[in-house]
Design an enzyme around this catalytic site. Sequence first.
Site, PDB file in Angstrom:
ATOM      1  CE  LYS A 146      -4.014   1.908   2.538  1.00 17.17           C
ATOM      2  NZ  LYS A 146      -4.887   1.751   3.719  1.00 17.17           N
ATOM      3  CB  SER A 188      -8.273   3.616   2.898  1.00 16.62           C
ATOM      4  OG  SER A 188      -7.366   2.983   3.785  1.00 16.62           O
ATOM      5  CB  SER A 196      -8.387   0.726   5.733  1.00 16.99           C
ATOM      6  OG  SER A 196      -9.046   1.962   5.763  1.00 16.99           O
TER       7      SER A 196
END
Lengths: 494, 96, 490
Positions: free
Chosen positions: A82, A157, A181
């Site tokens: 990420k 997210s 997330s």
Amino acid sequence: MSGVTHKLSATRLNRLFLAGELSAVEIAEAFLNRIQAVDPQVRAFLTISADTAMERARKLDARRRGGDTEIGSLAGVPIAVKDNISTDGTRTTCGSKILGEYVPPYDATVVERLRASGAIIIGKTNMDEFAMGSSGENSAFFPTRNPWDLERIPGGSSSGSAVAVAAEEVPLSLGSDTGGSIRQPAALTGIVGMKPTYGYVSRYGLVAFASSLDQIGPFGRDVEDVARLFEVIAGSDRRDATNAGRTPPAIKLTGEPSLKGARLGVPKEYFAEGIDSEVKARIEEAIVQLRDLGAEVEECSLPHTEYALSAYYLIAPAEASANLARFDGVRYGYRTPDYNGLLEMYGKTRAEGFGPEVKRRIMIGTYALSSGYYDAYYKKAQQIRTLVMRDFEQVFEQFDALITPTSPVPAWKLGEKTDDPLAMYLADVCTIPVNLAGLPGLSVPCGLANGLPVGLQLIGKHFDDARLLQYAWAYQRATKHHEARPSLGTEGGR
Amino acid sequence: MALTRNQVEHVAKLARLSLTDQEKVAFTEQLSRILEHVESLNRLETADVPPTYHAVALQNVLREDKPHTSLDRAKVLSQAPEAEEGCFKVPKITEG
Amino acid sequence: MATQWETVVGLEVHVELATETKVWCSCKNQFGAEPNTHVCPVCLALPGALPVLNAQALEFAVKAGLALNCEIQHHSKFDRKNYFYPDSPMNYQISQLDLPFCYDGYVEITRKDGSTKRIGIKRIHLENDAGKLLHAGDDVAEADSSLVDFNRAGVPLIEIVTEPDIRSAEEAGLFLNKLRSIIKYCGVSDVKMEEGSMRCDVNVSVRPVGQAEYGIRSELKNVNSFSAAMRGIEYEAKRHIEILEKGGTIDQETRSWRDAKGVSVVLRSKEDAEDYRYFPEPDLPPVVLSDETIEEIRSTLPELPDTIMHRLMNEFGLSAYDASIIVSEKEFAEWFGQAVELAGQANAKAVANWQINEINRVMNEKGLRPDQIPVSPEQIAGMLKLIEAGTITGKIAKTVFEKMIESGKDAETIVKEEGLTQVADEGELLKIALEIVAANPGPVEDWKSGKQAAAQWFVGQMMKATRGRANPQLAMKLVTEALRKHTGQA
């Protein structure tokens, strides 16, 4: 073999690599080809590090040929990271314009651990800006799409990390979870995602959103892979003072799947208004299957659940308002081209560099901490947090783990909730209490609702992460829901 | 509780965000709605409840007083929007 | 009748701790390095970096608190203090709001007349220093741009906050000197004002004598030396009194001290006061200090100035004020101790006199630091031994002292080389005495008429003629003899 390489699990790839049956270069090429083929449709990646990945693969091959058998449990395994996890020499944007060109001079602890385990970092994934969002649409660059339906959001997210795994662009990825997330996009894209106990995985190098809630965790298509990655990233790190200094026990995922003796609680508050009937049906089916595996499943109550969301939407923005103060156009990142004096430079840099959701949360957080409001908002929220934690402590006297839906709804359409921040926040209602209490949570696929994946959430006691993985593994072995894959391929978009 | 535009402007100033008029209008409305939702917390009596600031209780996590190697200055300054004489350069400092 | 005013002062003193590394990261804590060479992800606040508390900084903060007679908090935490400034990399400072490590202490100051007073220490907390701003002009407000060096960012600081117990600029000066001396004795800081390792903010208010409530205060920033603090206090108190006597009111504001011009100017008013939005630091777990840990730290404290001062008074009979000067610098006290050991306890007062008067004078003239005492304890002891043995006179000793400083040689060598030995040859001295008496009929007449003081005058002449080398008792005896001979009074 190369035609199906991208479908293989990390566990399998590692075994084939160590046995000399697949070279790291072959593996890396296969996944880079897959990315080239499908990423234009799903857009999971912000940065694809093809050159460094290939160079790394060649080195791994040389090491293996040289007789090195201690390369590590992820040797030869491509992984996506990420873009809020710091990678030395590779752009780390947090999905934000303000860090659009930022290249960190250091590796996060988890990245060091990945490198030490022989993993091949293949790229950085898209995300809601600074991890603020539940749909992936808050990326400053572009939205990531759900491989099950390209018109739908993949959740957030960690949108890119979930989709990269779901679309078979990588077998494994790292995400971060502040209020759901990892678990929510895992549920919405039909994969396994885990938020470890707060303090199990070092946060050093994870760009902070809400420091007391953030935790890095793994995504994979099955529980074995997730456990393997968890074992690599978890453990002591003296650079993170909130790291508990614990090494997880060895996780055994072998033998006959059985949940005999497991006491599972089903908190009734997680099935309240707003839950999709299909989602509810899948969870009820899962309960039956868990009982079939030998578990005792009983209803329980977490009475303060309805307040957790409000507490979270004060605590997280408050911490974020301070965490994001460092983005000021002085030491790195974006600076507005046009300014007169420092104050204007600050104000314009931040106004132009941050997107609307980030600004909204900075505003809420700043307000909640400001003079005269601290007690009514921030302190009150932290008191509610205590009550939420006590609820969990109480039910954990009776139960070994809890089961709930991960998300009350399956993936929604792109743009459907973007004008209504509050509706978007409500999507995290099942995952947020877990972060407030610092508990481990895991989402495992439990079937489809009108063709869209549904996730079953398991919640455990502090540092009881291994048990969650064992339960999830047993469930997965019995149900095979995790084998369902979206029909996305070289055939192109729809 | 409803937020006024003045409050929004004050908070934006504290947060060093130069908001447009449009944003001020939108935030006044949106933040008011969020705060209204959050008002539900007041239904709970919490006078005797201690706040929790850390989800997992640790204490005395300390570091030895031993130096490490610092970062290479050129590498650090390469990320700076503006640098001069080995330093980060900032515009004229105007008090807030 | 005109109102009598009382000045009320409280100080906030920042002291940089002398740790090897910074407080939240392992970068070197070192003054004077090339800009931005002691920086890392943590002290530059790069995205993702996290603070970890330096164990030594914690120990030093507690140690300082114990030396300043503070209570130690058993359960403390850190808080974020939010404000934007380009020298602050995180744009918040990690500090301590409501649970500082130390609280409720005091410092005892000794005035010139020997009287003492306790100045309360409200609290001591640990926090990080900011980086350094370099401006083209002499002033932030006037420079077109600034350069930032983050070497200092993250250096551990303790902030020592006093109660409003100080009543004059002079007391403030005594307090600051005493505080500096104690901190230095503990070894937790090198307290160099010139390197900025000790800085202070000054809160000043005035009130009519006898009034219980405090007046409205103003806070002075940018006070860079003890003398600037004293000047600032005098200036502010005078400014307040003038305003009040004209019937005006004081604004609660923060002002900047411009020492070169001797004035203060408004920095910001109360309305513009920063809203720091403190909240507990989520990146740092709380700190819990057990009684055992606190006592362990206490056991590392050296003998402190107050203790040494009382010992000097009791053992050697020094006055409170003299003792307070000797203990004001750790190096002075150590020097004194060594000199007395070498010269013998009987010479303790003499050592103190030489140190306080002559050595201090020379050090002030030459601008020497306390670690640059220009004569060694061995030298001063050697000289005192020569006086004690009657080899040199007290007057000659002054000459010897000057030469010791000039040449660095010991007293014995100087006396030998310069022929400064006391003249004790009776025959030679009598000859000189007779010559002087013969040459000064006037004073002889005075002596004859019974003025005993005239004999003293002749002794003076003897000293002059021998360049001070005559033994004073012997000179008196021989002058008397010469006068009697000369006037036939034998």
